[in-house]
Design an enzyme around this catalytic site. Structure first.
Site, mmCIF file in Angstrom:
data_model
loop_
_atom_site.group_PDB
_atom_site.id
_atom_site.type_symbol
_atom_site.label_atom_id
_atom_site.label_comp_id
_atom_site.label_asym_id
_atom_site.label_seq_id
_atom_site.Cartn_x
_atom_site.Cartn_y
_atom_site.Cartn_z
ATOM 1 N N LYS A 82 16.417 -5.628 23.873
ATOM 2 C CA LYS A 82 14.994 -5.978 23.890
ATOM 3 C C LYS A 82 14.845 -7.393 24.395
ATOM 4 O O LYS A 82 15.794 -8.177 24.326
ATOM 5 C CB LYS A 82 14.412 -5.887 22.475
ATOM 6 C CG LYS A 82 12.920 -5.668 22.446
ATOM 7 C CD LYS A 82 12.572 -4.203 22.576
ATOM 8 C CE LYS A 82 11.077 -3.967 22.552
ATOM 9 N NZ LYS A 82 10.787 -2.537 22.399
HETATM 10 P P1 NAD Z 1 -0.163 -2.773 24.886
HETATM 11 O O1 NAD Z 1 -0.031 -4.190 25.243
HETATM 12 O O2 NAD Z 1 -0.405 -1.783 25.954
HETATM 13 O O3 NAD Z 1 -1.342 -2.606 23.800
HETATM 14 C C1 NAD Z 1 -1.362 -3.252 22.581
HETATM 15 C C2 NAD Z 1 -2.652 -2.885 21.874
HETATM 16 O O4 NAD Z 1 -2.593 -3.325 20.521
HETATM 17 C C3 NAD Z 1 -3.903 -3.519 22.470
HETATM 18 O O5 NAD Z 1 -4.944 -2.574 22.435
HETATM 19 C C4 NAD Z 1 -4.223 -4.656 21.514
HETATM 20 O O6 NAD Z 1 -5.591 -4.986 21.496
HETATM 21 C C5 NAD Z 1 -3.767 -4.046 20.210
HETATM 22 N N1 NAD Z 1 -3.432 -5.028 19.196
HETATM 23 C C6 NAD Z 1 -2.569 -6.051 19.277
HETATM 24 N N2 NAD Z 1 -2.532 -6.720 18.115
HETATM 25 C C7 NAD Z 1 -3.389 -6.084 17.281
HETATM 26 C C8 NAD Z 1 -3.776 -6.257 15.948
HETATM 27 N N3 NAD Z 1 -3.267 -7.272 15.239
HETATM 28 N N4 NAD Z 1 -4.670 -5.389 15.415
HETATM 29 C C9 NAD Z 1 -5.180 -4.374 16.137
HETATM 30 N N5 NAD Z 1 -4.839 -4.145 17.404
HETATM 31 C C10 NAD Z 1 -3.965 -4.992 17.964
HETATM 32 O O7 NAD Z 1 1.137 -2.443 24.049
HETATM 33 P P2 NAD Z 1 1.828 -1.029 23.806
HETATM 34 O O8 NAD Z 1 2.834 -0.818 24.868
HETATM 35 O O9 NAD Z 1 0.782 0.002 23.531
HETATM 36 O O10 NAD Z 1 2.650 -1.364 22.481
HETATM 37 C C11 NAD Z 1 2.075 -1.203 21.186
HETATM 38 C C12 NAD Z 1 3.205 -1.001 20.188
HETATM 39 O O11 NAD Z 1 3.939 0.156 20.579
HETATM 40 C C13 NAD Z 1 4.214 -2.150 20.119
HETATM 41 O O12 NAD Z 1 4.701 -2.236 18.800
HETATM 42 C C14 NAD Z 1 5.316 -1.683 21.027
HETATM 43 O O13 NAD Z 1 6.553 -2.289 20.712
HETATM 44 C C15 NAD Z 1 5.307 -0.194 20.707
HETATM 45 N N6 NAD Z 1 5.954 0.637 21.703
HETATM 46 C C16 NAD Z 1 5.553 0.632 23.009
HETATM 47 C C17 NAD Z 1 6.234 1.424 23.937
HETATM 48 C C18 NAD Z 1 5.835 1.502 25.377
HETATM 49 O O14 NAD Z 1 6.479 2.270 26.122
HETATM 50 N N7 NAD Z 1 4.802 0.802 25.826
HETATM 51 C C19 NAD Z 1 7.305 2.215 23.518
HETATM 52 C C20 NAD Z 1 7.663 2.230 22.166
HETATM 53 C C21 NAD Z 1 6.971 1.432 21.270
#
Ligand code: NAD
Length: 450
Positions: free
Chosen positions: A113
């Site tokens: 990561k």
């Molecule tokens: P992203 O940047 O596309 O979106 C993040 C979202 O979370 C946004 O809508 C933001 O407004 C919201 N957010 C952030 N902090 C917040 C809070 N304190 N309260 C409410 N909403 C909040 O990110 P993503 O890729 O969707 O990632 C989100 C989570 O999923 C992370 O934990 C990431 O590690 C995990 N994840 C993502 C992937 C991927 O392929 N993108 C894969 C596995 C896990």
């Protein structure tokens, strides 16, 4: 001092606690303990200072990390994020969970990561591009198609991956470098289905568990009420896919707040509002929520899809969902996990349910190495197969561990008479056991060189 103030939310400590809960359930305890310690420790931590010329001419030095947790089962794999809270412990924990995800879904990668400590909301597109390029250049050969393969995560996107690929490729001219990062745009070697893969994986896992009768409170997804924290890649796509599967999305949120409608939100309107205003807040005809309130609305399925440490001792007792499925990494603290367990709310853990993204990243990498492009249906069906298989493995493992709990407790008390024995395993512990057993099997076949 409140209970929350006493709660340790350090993600590296949390990853260790989750790992420690699984160790007593792994066989051959005598030979295993030293190996477990080795497997848990990160292989390599790279820390880079990144000078970047900002739009106003100021040279800002950003701190970036890449943690390669484990390469036992293959090259490192895991996203990199842009967020102010990025630090070594956070990135290390996230890299550790990537190792478990890859093992549980049986893909030939280890965990890794990365991240850059910065505020993505305060950066222009040009500044993000310069940070990305300098970060990739600074990592140099710490990443590569056969050593460590990054992907998108919080506040990084397929555009970020296109810049990352381009930078690495300019530094390694004359080779097929497409496999150096995944989550790229389709016309830069990206895969069909990668953008929706994390959310699709969440849906496949819950669909399979319902089919298996593994969530007693749910017999169908049709008409179930779903609340989702986060409206980015994971959350927004989960909302659309669960809606398409017949569920009602009753609440969604982002950093600015949330919206709630017990009769079901009009998703098209919510999406349009988000695109126009940058937030889901203020969609007419909905009840406004504080950012954390979305976790407490009455619903069948709660999907935390934003950040880590969102459900803690401060709010766990107020969760009203029948089941929680983690799309974010590490959204629930260990103490909150225990409270939810006491309240009869099962948690489907991130290392299983949030692994759809890395599975399709693996498919993208395979396509890149072969210079192929698979059709969307092929990606979809292969993802379904991987997620169903992983779900079966975790659910079956948990049942077997519970059936043999006394045996594990007895065995543990012989080896570690002074430490508490294993407790009735959760799905999270069972998932960790599945992962550890796979890593350990690989370790025992490969041996430790020299
Ligand atoms: P992203 O940047 O596309 O979106 C993040 C979202 O979370 C946004 O809508 C933001 O407004 C919201 N957010 C952030 N902090 C917040 C809070 N304190 N309260 C409410 N909403 C909040 O990110 P993503 O890729 O969707 O990632 C989100 C989570 O999923 C992370 O934990 C990431 O590690 C995990 N994840 C993502 C992937 C991927 O392929 N993108 C894969 C596995 C896990």
């Amino acid at each position: 001092m409140s209970a929350t103030a006493l709660e340790d939310l350090n993600l590296a400590h949390i990853a260790k606690q989750q790992f420690d809960a699984a160790v007593p359930f792994t066989s051959d305890l005598e030979g295993w303990r030293g190996v477990a310690e080795w497997i848990f420790k990160p292989e390599k931590i790279t820390k880079v200072n990144l000078p970047v010329v900002m739009d106003d001419g100021y040279v800002h030095t950003f701190l970036g990390y890449r943690v390669l947790h484990d390469t036992l089962r293959g090259p490192g794999k895991g996203g990199f994020r842009f967020h102010p809270m990025v630090d070594e412990d956070e990135v290390t924990a996230l890299a550790t969970w990537m190792t478990w995800k890859c093992a549980i879904t049986d893909i030939p990668f280890g965990g890794a990561k990365g991240g850059v400590a910065c505020d993505p909301h305060a950066l222009s597109a040009g500044e993000k591009e310069r940070i990305t390029r300098r970060y990739i250049a600074a990592l140099g050969d710490a990443i590569g198609p056969h050593s460590d393969v990054p992907a998108p995560d919080l506040y990084t996107s397929e555009q970020t991956m296109a810049w990352a690929y381009d930078t690495y490729s300019m530094m390694h001219a004359g080779a097929n470098n497409l496999g150096v990062v995944t989550g790229k745009p389709l016309h830069v070697g990206g895969s069909e289905g990668r953008a929706t893969a994390t959310a699709q994986g969440v849906l496949f896992v819950i669909e399979r568990m319902v089919e298996m009768g593994a969530i007693p409170a749910l017999s169908t997804l049709e008409g179930t009420e779903v609340a989702i924290q986060g409206f980015g890649n994971a959350g927004r796509n989960a909302a659309k896919l669960f809606r398409a599967a017949g569920a009602e999305i009753v609440a969604v949120s982002d950093t600015k707040g949330g919206v709630y409608d017990p009769a079901g939100l009009d998703l098209t309107r919510v999406e349009q509002h988000k695109d126009e205003t940058g937030s889901v807040v203020d969609v007419s005809g909905t009840k406004e929520l504080d950012p954390l309130e979305v976790l407490e609305v009455p619903c069948d399925i709660l999907i935390p899809a934003a950040m880590e440490s969102q459900i803690t001792t401060a709010n766990a007792n107020r969760v009203q969902a029948k089941v929680i499925v983690e799309a974010a990494n590490g959204p629930i603290s260990p103490q909150a996990d225990a409270i939810l367990g006491d309240n009869g709310i099962p948690v489907v853990p991130d290392v299983l349910s949030a692994s759809g993204g890395v599975v399709v990243s693996y498919f993208e990498w395979v396509q890149n190495l072969a210079n192929e492009h698979w059709p969307a249906l092929q990606v979809h069906e292969r993802l379904r197969e991987k997620m169903y298989h992983a779900t079966d493995a975790v659910v079956t493992k948990r049942a077997a561990l519970i059936d043999n709990l006394e045996h594990y407790q007895e065995q543990w008390s012989k080896v570690q008479p002074d430490s508490p024995g294993p407790e009735r395993p959760t799905l999270r512990t069972a998932a960790h056991v599945v992962a550890l057993e796979k890593c350990r099997q690989t370790a025992s076949h490969r041996g430790i060189w020299p």
